[in-house]
Motif scaffolding. Structure first.
Motif, short mmCIF file in Angstrom:
data_model
loop_
_atom_site.label_atom_id
_atom_site.label_comp_id
_atom_site.label_asym_id
_atom_site.label_seq_id
_atom_site.Cartn_x
_atom_site.Cartn_y
_atom_site.Cartn_z
N LEU A 1 0.07 -6.73 6.94
CA LEU A 1 1.27 -5.66 6.46
C LEU A 1 1.08 -4.72 7.69
O LEU A 1 0.19 -3.65 7.38
CB LEU A 1 1.11 -5.03 5.08
CG LEU A 1 1.31 -5.80 4.16
CD1 LEU A 1 0.53 -7.15 3.63
CD2 LEU A 1 1.63 -4.97 2.71
N PRO A 2 1.89 -4.63 8.64
CA PRO A 2 1.96 -3.49 9.59
C PRO A 2 2.35 -2.04 8.87
O PRO A 2 3.16 -2.13 8.30
CB PRO A 2 3.02 -4.02 10.69
CG PRO A 2 3.16 -5.48 10.51
CD PRO A 2 3.01 -5.67 8.96
N VAL B 1 4.58 0.67 1.31
CA VAL B 1 4.98 -0.57 1.89
C VAL B 1 5.06 -1.73 0.92
O VAL B 1 3.69 -1.76 0.29
CB VAL B 1 4.29 -0.89 3.15
CG1 VAL B 1 4.37 -2.01 3.83
CG2 VAL B 1 4.53 0.56 4.27
N THR B 2 6.06 -2.59 0.83
CA THR B 2 5.82 -3.75 -0.21
C THR B 2 6.33 -4.87 0.40
O THR B 2 6.99 -4.99 1.42
CB THR B 2 6.93 -3.41 -1.22
OG1 THR B 2 6.39 -2.27 -1.82
CG2 THR B 2 6.67 -4.47 -2.43
N MET C 1 9.13 -6.51 5.33
CA MET C 1 8.70 -5.53 4.20
C MET C 1 9.78 -4.56 3.62
O MET C 1 10.56 -4.29 4.42
CB MET C 1 7.49 -4.89 4.86
CG MET C 1 6.40 -5.67 5.43
SD MET C 1 5.05 -4.89 6.33
CE MET C 1 6.03 -3.72 7.33
N VAL C 2 9.52 -4.13 2.65
CA VAL C 2 10.36 -3.02 2.00
C VAL C 2 9.47 -1.79 2.55
O VAL C 2 8.34 -1.73 1.89
CB VAL C 2 10.63 -2.92 0.55
CG1 VAL C 2 11.38 -1.91 0.13
CG2 VAL C 2 11.29 -4.46 0.20
N VAL C 3 10.07 -0.80 2.95
CA VAL C 3 9.16 0.56 3.69
C VAL C 3 9.92 1.76 3.12
O VAL C 3 11.29 1.67 3.02
CB VAL C 3 9.03 0.34 4.90
CG1 VAL C 3 8.15 -0.92 5.35
CG2 VAL C 3 10.06 0.72 5.64
N ALA C 4 9.13 2.72 2.68
CA ALA C 4 9.76 4.08 2.62
C ALA C 4 10.58 4.38 3.74
O ALA C 4 9.74 4.45 4.98
CB ALA C 4 8.81 4.89 2.08
N SER C 5 11.65 5.31 3.63
CA SER C 5 12.30 6.13 4.80
C SER C 5 11.70 7.05 5.43
O SER C 5 11.73 7.53 6.37
CB SER C 5 13.69 6.24 4.43
OG SER C 5 13.68 7.08 3.24
N PHE D 1 1.00 -1.10 -0.13
CA PHE D 1 0.05 -0.07 0.05
C PHE D 1 0.79 1.33 0.08
O PHE D 1 1.89 1.07 -0.03
CB PHE D 1 -0.82 0.01 1.14
CG PHE D 1 -0.43 0.04 2.58
CD1 PHE D 1 -0.06 -1.10 3.30
CD2 PHE D 1 -0.04 1.16 3.15
CE1 PHE D 1 0.58 -1.41 4.37
CE2 PHE D 1 0.66 1.22 4.53
CZ PHE D 1 1.00 0.22 5.10
N GLY D 2 0.25 2.30 -0.01
CA GLY D 2 1.02 3.68 0.17
C GLY D 2 1.74 4.14 -1.53
O GLY D 2 2.27 4.99 -1.46
#
Lengths: 289, 447
Positions: free
Chosen positions: B149-150, B133-134, B227-231, B122-123
């Motif tokens: 997905l937290p 978030v992936t 997850m891969v998340v944006a900084s 999402f996002g």
């Protein structure tokens, strides 16, 4: 705890009552408590071993009667007193390492031969570890265990927990006629919280007729308040099954087992080790009559 | 492998920030539902516009569902489908986005008719990917399974447009179906122990963006979700601002030393080990003929990549530390810098260079610099070495481990036809280690 494994363990998880309060408050008489024994785990210097006048540090990896997989050691890597975020606490730490034929090490202490209360309010403040296959416990065994053997000596599990179910704890008694999968047990948990994020208290009020199990209650000005009484077990609960064996002294135990029959799983790729059970204090109160 | 995401629309970042500040006071659109029995209020479907995503992959399925009246079915096409070779797009809310600050996870039930591995998250929306978030490679089974997905820091999601996105490829060219149901943002209270994967950057200095991070959470069933998340989710701070600072997704490495960049929202972080940049040259450009520097215009005759076969072992690379470029020599025995067609440095008095090594500098470690002038006919006469200048850099006190050293090399008496310079490791010491790994910067003649 020793569980004889020819019984298929059907723990009463399915019938868990979340947030069940099984007695109404008019039946809880107000008692007054005075402290008679405690360990605040505030030793100086930091990173020391528990007070030897109060605790034995156990060693070994023979499965402890439950096919547990850990090897308990006396090393500070597994058992130590330290200050963590300003809280002096006992740390029992599970580590993934090859040790004496086992794949994990951990810590286990008890007060056998050093402190063996009979009755009282027994409470510990604990922050639990998390992850599949971990089995921390705060419990008691009958002090007559060497002559009476288990389950005749009796066992009270003030708190047990499975690492893969961080929202749930269990209180249980074992005795002759009601042991292992047949222990008298109650689960208590949160729908929207976990026990491993913060400290919680786990307590029993133990008298000649029964044992009350509490979560998150504390003693303020000599009175037990707050939290939830989630189960009252009395001698009536065992009639027809066996004998009430909780009218003698017991000793206290704290440990984190790995794997074994109760937790049902061993740590997997998702279990982030090392993991630590932090115990802020253990306190024992007697009723002021 | 999954295709990248392409968007036809982009929104400028500062405009979104202004919008957020206005919305923050007023955004009462707190609906967490994404798909329960149908599209949630205000939501639209937008397939990716890269020319490969098939637009018509979504359907409501009243028969196969987890609960309620219907599920959302995604029909992943065959790879030779003329209308599109994969299924991918976003479920998004145009206009006023959702205020998701009261939730802590996106959850959904999913199953698939084949053993699919998809990208989902999402996002992401036409407004950008600031809070993306992936999960890469989410494996679906043929029975309904709940996925969680937290949200790394839901306080940031005051006005989110991208509720769900996915990309699913055919398997061995064959299409299949995916079902999603009860897709919603929830406040679980039981996702915990957020942890950013620790990483270390070793550099000399300069600016760089933080980029995406790998974060893991403990789920209430004992699983760890990576997850891969944006900084952008994290309020990062540096514990040593003399070495590095952090602001607006940018790390600025200012000086030598170590800094740890961490955030309250998760454990772990980024460790920066900086050796520091060489001291910036101050010589006036009119007094300089530069070969390799980021401060001066470099001579077009400079070639750092020629290899002198058969004996050169030195491998030449350039590293970028922020915006600073630096030459990195490994397996260093000797290496030329060729000045194609010769260079006239008449009037110059010295060659400057900065050198750096992490090798242990023992007593008498030497770094030799040779400068060859070809003489008036402008071609190299290898039988006459008289125009070489050899400079030996003694180890102490000028040459140190892990510290930039500036060196001034005297020039040959004839200067009109400089053909090459050469850096050379010490023969005797090379057998005992010597220097094997050297960085070089700010190579310039000056007066």
């Amino acid at each position: 705890m020793k569980i004889i494994i020819n019984i298929l363990v059907v723990i009463s998880l399915i019938s868990v009552a979340f947030l069940v309060s099984c007695t109404d408050s008019t039946q809880i008489k107000q008692r007054s408590w005075k402290i008679v024994w405690q360990d605040e785990f505030n030793s100086i210097p930091a990173d020391s071993l528990p007070d030897a006048t109060k605790w034995n540090i156990r060693e070994g990896g023979d499965g402890w009667g439950n096919q547990e997989k850990e090897f308990y050691t006396k090393r500070k890597k597994n058992v130590s007193i330290d200050s963590v975020n300003g809280v002096g606490c006992l740390k029992l730490t599970v580590r993934a390492e090859s040790y004496s034929g086992s794949g994990w090490t951990s810590g286990r202490i008890d007060s056998k031969g050093k402190y063996e209360p009979q009755y009282g309010l027994i409470i510990a403040r604990i922050k639990l570890p998390y992850g599949t296959g971990l089995w921390p416990a705060f419990w008691m065994l009958g002090a007559n265990i060497d002559s009476k053997t288990w389950p005749q000596c009796g066992e009270v599990d003030i708190m047990e927990y499975k690492g893969q179910e961080p929202s749930l704890i269990h209180g249980t008694i074992h005795g002759p006629g009601y042991y292992g999968g047949g222990g008298i047990t109650q689960s208590y948990g949160f729908i929207d919280m976990r026990f491993d994020n913060d400290y919680h208290t786990f307590a029993i009020v133990w008298t000649e007729n029964g044992i009350d199990f509490y979560v998150d209650a504390t003693v303020e000005n000599g009175s037990l308040s707050g939290g939830t009484l989630y189960r009252r077990i009395t001698s009536d609960d065992v009639s027809g099954k066996g004998e009430w064996v909780f009218n003698h002294s017991f000793y206290l135990l704290l440990n984190v087992a790995v794997g074994g029959n109760y937790v049902g799983l061993v740590p997997n790729a998702n279990t982030l080790l090392p993991q630590t059970m932090y115990v802020d204090y253990v306190r024992v109160y007697e009723e002021v009559k | 492998m999954l295709l990248g995401v392409f968007f036809a629309l982009m929104l400028v970042n500062c405009s979104e920030r202004d919008l957020t500040q206005i919305q923050q006071a007023a955004n009462t659109n707190t609906l967490g539902d994404v798909f329960i029995d149908g599209f949630s209020s205000g939501m639209d479907w937008g397939p990716f516009s890269d020319g490969y995503a098939k637009a018509t992959v979504l359907n409501s399925d009243a028969e196969v569902k987890y609960s309620g009246k219907a599920s959302l079915r995604i029909d992943v096409p065959n790879s030779n489908d003329p209308n599109g070779s994969y299924a991918g797009g976003i479920l998004h809310v145009p206009g006023t986005g959702r205020n998701l600050t009261g939730y802590d996870a996106l959850t959904f039930y999913a199953k698939a008719s084949a053993g699919a591995s998809i990208e989902i998250g999402f996002g992401l929306s036409s407004y950008g990917s600031k809070y993306k978030v992936t999960i890469n490679g989410l494996k679906l089974s043929n029975s309904w399974t709940k996925y969680t997905l937290p949200i790394p820091n839901s306080a940031k999601l005051t006005n989110e447009h991208g509720l769900l996105y996915f990309a699913a490829n055919p398997i061995n060219g064959n299409g299949y179906s995916i079902w999603l149901d009860d897709v919603k943002f929830e406040k679980l209270g039981t996702v915990s122990h957020p942890a950013i994967k620790d990483s270390t950057i070793t550099c000399f200095g300069g600016k760089s963006t933080m980029g995406n991070l790998i974060e893991s959470f403990s789920l209430p069933n004992g699983d760890i979700q990576k997850m891969v998340v944006a900084s952008s989710y994290f309020n990062f701070v540096s514990n040593n601002t003399a070495v590095a600072t952090y602001a607006n997704d940018t790390i600025n490495v200012l000086g030598a030393g170590t800094a740890k960049i961490t955030a309250n929202e998760a454990t772990g972080g980024l460790t920066i080990k900086s050796y520091g940049l060489p001291i910036a040259p101050t010589a006036n450009a009119s007094n300089v003929i530069s070969l390799y520097s980021d401060v001066y215009t470099n001579s077009t005759k400079t070639d750092i990549y020629t290899i002198w076969l058969p004996y050169q072992t030195t491998v030449v690379a350039e590293v970028k530390s922020g915006s600073e470029k630096i030459i990195h020599y490994t397996k260093f025995n000797f290496v030329p810098v060729i000045l194609t067609g010769t260079l006239d440095i008449t009037g110059m008095t010295s060659l400057h260079l900065d050198i750096f090594t992490t090798n242990t500098v023992i007593a008498n470690t030497k770094f030799e610099v040779q400068i060859k002038d070809f003489g008036t006919n402008g071609t190299e006469d290898t039988s006459d070495p008289s125009s070489n200048i050899v400079v030996t850099m003694a180890s102490n006190p000028k040459f140190l481990t892990s510290s930039w050293v500036s060196v001034e090399v005297p020039l040959p008496s004839t200067k009109a036809h400089i053909g090459w310079i050469c850096f050379k490791n010490d023969d005797v010491l090379a057998a005992n280690g010597g220097l094997t790994d050297v960085f070089v910067d700010n190579v310039y003649f000056h007066k």
